[in-house]
Motif scaffolding. Structure first.
Motif, PDB file in Angstrom:
ATOM      1  N   ARG A  35       0.835  -1.207   0.000  1.00 14.28           N
ATOM      2  CA  ARG A  35       0.000   0.000   0.000  1.00 14.28           C
ATOM      3  C   ARG A  35       0.871   1.259   0.000  1.00 14.28           C
ATOM      4  NH1 ARG A  35      -3.316  -2.787  -1.780  1.00 14.28           N
ATOM      5  NH2 ARG A  35      -5.188  -3.596  -0.749  1.00 14.28           N
ATOM      6  N   ARG A  36       1.972   1.228   0.764  1.00 12.33           N
ATOM      7  CA  ARG A  36       2.854   2.394   0.793  1.00 12.33           C
ATOM      8  C   ARG A  36       3.513   2.601  -0.564  1.00 12.33           C
ATOM      9  NH1 ARG A  36       3.357   7.150   1.075  1.00 12.33           N
ATOM     10  NH2 ARG A  36       5.475   8.000   1.227  1.00 12.33           N
ATOM     11  N   ALA A  37       3.903   1.507  -1.221  1.00 14.28           N
ATOM     12  CA  ALA A  37       4.499   1.624  -2.552  1.00 14.28           C
ATOM     13  C   ALA A  37       3.490   2.184  -3.547  1.00 14.28           C
ATOM     14  CB  ALA A  37       5.011   0.262  -3.018  1.00 14.28           C
ATOM     15  N   GLU A  38       2.226   1.751  -3.444  1.00 11.15           N
ATOM     16  CA  GLU A  38       1.181   2.293  -4.314  1.00 11.15           C
ATOM     17  C   GLU A  38       1.052   3.803  -4.123  1.00 11.15           C
ATOM     18  OE1 GLU A  38      -2.321   0.185  -3.271  1.00 11.15           O
ATOM     19  OE2 GLU A  38      -1.630  -1.738  -4.068  1.00 11.15           O
ATOM     20  N   ASP A  39       1.043   4.233  -2.856  1.00 12.25           N
ATOM     21  CA  ASP A  39       0.919   5.664  -2.566  1.00 12.25           C
ATOM     22  C   ASP A  39       2.124   6.435  -3.099  1.00 12.25           C
ATOM     23  OD1 ASP A  39      -1.471   5.171  -1.289  1.00 12.25           O
ATOM     24  OD2 ASP A  39      -0.621   5.205   0.734  1.00 12.25           O
ATOM     25  N   LEU A  40       3.311   5.862  -2.901  1.00 11.06           N
ATOM     26  CA  LEU A  40       4.536   6.539  -3.320  1.00 11.06           C
ATOM     27  C   LEU A  40       4.585   6.710  -4.831  1.00 11.06           C
ATOM     28  CD1 LEU A  40       7.328   7.631  -2.385  1.00 11.06           C
ATOM     29  CD2 LEU A  40       8.226   5.326  -2.771  1.00 11.06           C
ATOM     30  N   VAL A  41       4.284   5.636  -5.558  1.00 10.49           N
ATOM     31  CA  VAL A  41       4.315   5.709  -7.021  1.00 10.49           C
ATOM     32  C   VAL A  41       3.185   6.590  -7.535  1.00 10.49           C
ATOM     33  CG1 VAL A  41       4.090   4.378  -9.153  1.00 10.49           C
ATOM     34  CG2 VAL A  41       5.450   3.472  -7.253  1.00 10.49           C
ATOM     35  N   GLY A  42       1.988   6.414  -6.969  1.00 16.87           N
ATOM     36  CA  GLY A  42       0.838   7.182  -7.432  1.00 16.87           C
ATOM     37  C   GLY A  42       0.960   8.671  -7.203  1.00 16.87           C
ATOM     38  N   ALA A  43       1.798   9.063  -6.254  1.00 18.11           N
ATOM     39  CA  ALA A  43       1.975  10.488  -5.956  1.00 18.11           C
ATOM     40  C   ALA A  43       2.892  11.186  -6.953  1.00 18.11           C
ATOM     41  CB  ALA A  43       2.542  10.658  -4.542  1.00 18.11           C
ATOM     42  N   GLN A  44       3.565  10.419  -7.813  1.00 20.22           N
ATOM     43  CA  GLN A  44       4.496  11.010  -8.772  1.00 20.22           C
ATOM     44  C   GLN A  44       3.767  11.399 -10.051  1.00 20.22           C
ATOM     45  OE1 GLN A  44       7.434  11.426  -7.287  1.00 20.22           O
ATOM     46  NE2 GLN A  44       6.487  10.220  -5.637  1.00 20.22           N
ATOM     47  N   SER A  45       3.948  12.628 -10.470  1.00 22.22           N
ATOM     48  CA  SER A  45       3.334  13.099 -11.706  1.00 22.22           C
ATOM     49  C   SER A  45       3.865  12.298 -12.886  1.00 22.22           C
ATOM     50  CB  SER A  45       3.644  14.586 -11.902  1.00 22.22           C
ATOM     51  OG  SER A  45       3.136  15.046 -13.128  1.00 22.22           O
ATOM     52  N   GLY A  46       2.952  11.727 -13.664  1.00 19.34           N
ATOM     53  CA  GLY A  46       3.356  10.973 -14.843  1.00 19.34           C
ATOM     54  C   GLY A  46       3.418   9.478 -14.642  1.00 19.34           C
ATOM     55  N   LEU A  47       3.146   8.996 -13.422  1.00 18.40           N
ATOM     56  CA  LEU A  47       3.183   7.560 -13.153  1.00 18.40           C
ATOM     57  C   LEU A  47       1.799   7.062 -12.757  1.00 18.40           C
ATOM     58  CD1 LEU A  47       6.437   7.109 -11.007  1.00 18.40           C
ATOM     59  CD2 LEU A  47       6.186   6.992 -13.489  1.00 18.40           C
ATOM     60  N   ASP A  48       1.417   5.903 -13.277  1.00 23.23           N
ATOM     61  CA  ASP A  48       0.166   5.250 -12.906  1.00 23.23           C
ATOM     62  C   ASP A  48       0.459   3.823 -12.462  1.00 23.23           C
ATOM     63  OD1 ASP A  48      -1.580   7.348 -13.465  1.00 23.23           O
ATOM     64  OD2 ASP A  48      -1.774   6.769 -15.572  1.00 23.23           O
ATOM     65  N   VAL A  49      -0.134   3.400 -11.356  1.00 23.60           N
ATOM     66  CA  VAL A  49      -0.065   2.002 -10.934  1.00 23.60           C
ATOM     67  C   VAL A  49      -1.189   1.257 -11.640  1.00 23.60           C
ATOM     68  CG1 VAL A  49      -0.199   0.384  -9.006  1.00 23.60           C
ATOM     69  CG2 VAL A  49       0.915   2.610  -8.691  1.00 23.60           C
ATOM     70  N   VAL A  50      -0.828   0.329 -12.539  1.00 19.94           N
ATOM     71  CA  VAL A  50      -1.841  -0.386 -13.313  1.00 19.94           C
ATOM     72  C   VAL A  50      -2.124  -1.772 -12.752  1.00 19.94           C
ATOM     73  CG1 VAL A  50      -1.368   0.866 -15.441  1.00 19.94           C
ATOM     74  CG2 VAL A  50      -0.085  -1.226 -14.931  1.00 19.94           C
ATOM     75  N   TRP A  51      -1.247  -2.264 -11.876  1.00 18.04           N
ATOM     76  CA  TRP A  51      -1.472  -3.574 -11.240  1.00 18.04           C
ATOM     77  C   TRP A  51      -0.675  -3.611  -9.958  1.00 18.04           C
ATOM     78  CZ3 TRP A  51       1.060  -7.848  -9.372  1.00 18.04           C
ATOM     79  CH2 TRP A  51       0.298  -9.014  -9.193  1.00 18.04           C
ATOM     80  N   SER A  52      -1.256  -4.248  -8.939  1.00 16.63           N
ATOM     81  CA  SER A  52      -0.574  -4.389  -7.654  1.00 16.63           C
ATOM     82  C   SER A  52      -1.011  -5.702  -7.032  1.00 16.63           C
ATOM     83  CB  SER A  52      -0.934  -3.213  -6.732  1.00 16.63           C
ATOM     84  OG  SER A  52      -0.305  -3.338  -5.479  1.00 16.63           O
ATOM     85  N   GLY A  53      -0.046  -6.539  -6.657  1.00 22.39           N
ATOM     86  CA  GLY A  53      -0.402  -7.829  -6.094  1.00 22.39           C
ATOM     87  C   GLY A  53       0.749  -8.475  -5.354  1.00 22.39           C
ATOM     88  N   GLU A  54       0.509  -9.724  -4.906  1.00 21.11           N
ATOM     89  CA  GLU A  54       1.441 -10.388  -4.003  1.00 21.11           C
ATOM     90  C   GLU A  54       2.576 -11.127  -4.693  1.00 21.11           C
ATOM     91  OE1 GLU A  54      -0.356 -12.915  -1.151  1.00 21.11           O
ATOM     92  OE2 GLU A  54      -1.687 -11.381  -0.341  1.00 21.11           O
ATOM     93  N   THR A  55       2.314 -11.752  -5.851  1.00 21.23           N
ATOM     94  CA  THR A  55       3.320 -12.649  -6.412  1.00 21.23           C
ATOM     95  C   THR A  55       3.578 -12.364  -7.883  1.00 21.23           C
ATOM     96  OG1 THR A  55       1.825 -14.406  -7.177  1.00 21.23           O
ATOM     97  CG2 THR A  55       2.481 -14.442  -4.841  1.00 21.23           C
ATOM     98  N   LEU A  56       4.769 -12.748  -8.328  1.00 20.95           N
ATOM     99  CA  LEU A  56       5.121 -12.607  -9.734  1.00 20.95           C
ATOM    100  C   LEU A  56       4.271 -13.511 -10.630  1.00 20.95           C
ATOM    101  CD1 LEU A  56       6.851 -11.345 -11.907  1.00 20.95           C
ATOM    102  CD2 LEU A  56       8.681 -12.961 -11.341  1.00 20.95           C
ATOM    103  N   PRO A  57       3.986 -14.772 -10.246  1.00 17.43           N
ATOM    104  CA  PRO A  57       3.085 -15.580 -11.079  1.00 17.43           C
ATOM    105  C   PRO A  57       1.715 -14.929 -11.273  1.00 17.43           C
ATOM    106  CG  PRO A  57       4.279 -17.009  -9.580  1.00 17.43           C
ATOM    107  CD  PRO A  57       4.601 -15.595  -9.167  1.00 17.43           C
ATOM    108  N   ASP A  58       1.194 -14.250 -10.235  1.00 20.27           N
ATOM    109  CA  ASP A  58      -0.083 -13.542 -10.385  1.00 20.27           C
ATOM    110  C   ASP A  58       0.030 -12.452 -11.449  1.00 20.27           C
ATOM    111  OD1 ASP A  58      -1.261 -15.085  -8.436  1.00 20.27           O
ATOM    112  OD2 ASP A  58      -1.000 -13.605  -6.835  1.00 20.27           O
ATOM    113  N   LEU A  59       1.134 -11.724 -11.425  1.00 20.44           N
ATOM    114  CA  LEU A  59       1.340 -10.673 -12.425  1.00 20.44           C
ATOM    115  C   LEU A  59       1.442 -11.270 -13.825  1.00 20.44           C
ATOM    116  CD1 LEU A  59       1.995  -7.804 -13.405  1.00 20.44           C
ATOM    117  CD2 LEU A  59       4.390  -8.244 -12.798  1.00 20.44           C
ATOM    118  N   LEU A  60       2.197 -12.351 -13.962  1.00 27.03           N
ATOM    119  CA  LEU A  60       2.356 -12.973 -15.275  1.00 27.03           C
ATOM    120  C   LEU A  60       1.017 -13.462 -15.816  1.00 27.03           C
ATOM    121  CD1 LEU A  60       5.659 -14.975 -14.654  1.00 27.03           C
ATOM    122  CD2 LEU A  60       5.384 -12.903 -16.025  1.00 27.03           C
ATOM    123  N   SER A  61       0.173 -13.991 -14.938  1.00 31.86           N
ATOM    124  CA  SER A  61      -1.160 -14.438 -15.367  1.00 31.86           C
ATOM    125  C   SER A  61      -1.996 -13.256 -15.845  1.00 31.86           C
ATOM    126  CB  SER A  61      -1.872 -15.158 -14.216  1.00 31.86           C
ATOM    127  OG  SER A  61      -1.188 -16.342 -13.863  1.00 31.86           O
TER     128      SER A  61
END
Length: 237
Positions: A35-61
């Protein structure tokens, strides 16, 4: 190149004038840290968090289900050494080959794994103990097709020449025992008998002795684990 000295709000040259926004995916198994990483990235102008999750296999899926317009330009990847299975370097290599930049966020508790994912082609490694402005600067550096090396990682790699090669179980036993756990607690955490845990630690001591760095006591093991990056240094008051 090694990116250093960029302010947290500084984007690569021309990045803010682009028509699109940079898309970032986050892989972190600790909910509060994610959640803190989401807030940190989302606060930067020009950056969007498009996916956030627990594992790399989840992201690959998830990546298999989305089009190019949703695919991230960068993945901020926690190696998840302490909880659950470690990241598979082959899966990291798949990401890199697909054109996605990968920035590793690591507590540096497994330098061998860090080395493996570096060989898989990640664009940089930033330490979890590094200041947040360094994390953001590392993101912009990697998006600008640069490379970032955490000072902590550089220290660990520099100290690696006389660092013995430990098996996964030996490494886990060392981390647990050197952190203050009893032999019984080490055995329980590893899911083995106490005698087996003792054998793991005996092998650790033997390997360090063969490397010219003998460890006779628990305190000796703690010092070696700190020197080799298996343990984080104590927090300053």
């Amino acid at each position: 190149m090694v990116g250093r000295g960029r302010r947290a709000t500084d984007a690569p040259d021309g990045a803010r004038s682009r028509a699109f926004r940079w898309r970032v995916a986050l892989v972190e198994d600790h909910l509060l840290q994610r959640r803190r990483a989401e807030d940190l990235v989302g606060a930067q102008s020009g950056l969007d968090v498009v996916w956030s999750g627990e594992t790399l296999p989840d992201l690959l899926s998830w990546l298999e289900t989305v089009g190019d317009g949703r695919r991230p330009h960068l993945v901020l990847l926690d190696l998840m050494v302490d909880r659950g299975p470690s990241v598979d370097p082959e899966q990291v290599r798949r990401l890199v080959r697909s054109g996605i930049r990968v920035l590793v966020l690591s507590a540096m508790s497994s330098p061998d794994l860090v080395r493996k994912v570096m060989r898989a082609g990640v664009a940089g490694v930033v330490g979890k103990r590094d200041p947040e402005e360094d994390v953001v600067a590392a993101i912009w550096t990697v998006l600008g097709h640069g490379h970032w090396t955490s000072p902590e990682l550089a220290r660990i790699l520099a100290a690696g020449s006389d660092r013995p090669q430990l098996s996964d179980q030996e490494e886990r036993a060392l981390v647990l025992y050197a952190s203050g756990s009893t032999m019984e607690a080490v055995a329980e955490a590893l899911g083995v008998k106490k005698d087996t845990a003792k054998k793991y630690l005996s092998r650790v001591k033997a390997k360090y002795a063969a490397a010219g760095r003998p460890a006779r006591t628990k305190l000796d093991l703690n010092h070696l684990a700190l020197q080799d990056g298996y343990l984080d240094p104590p927090s300053r008051p």
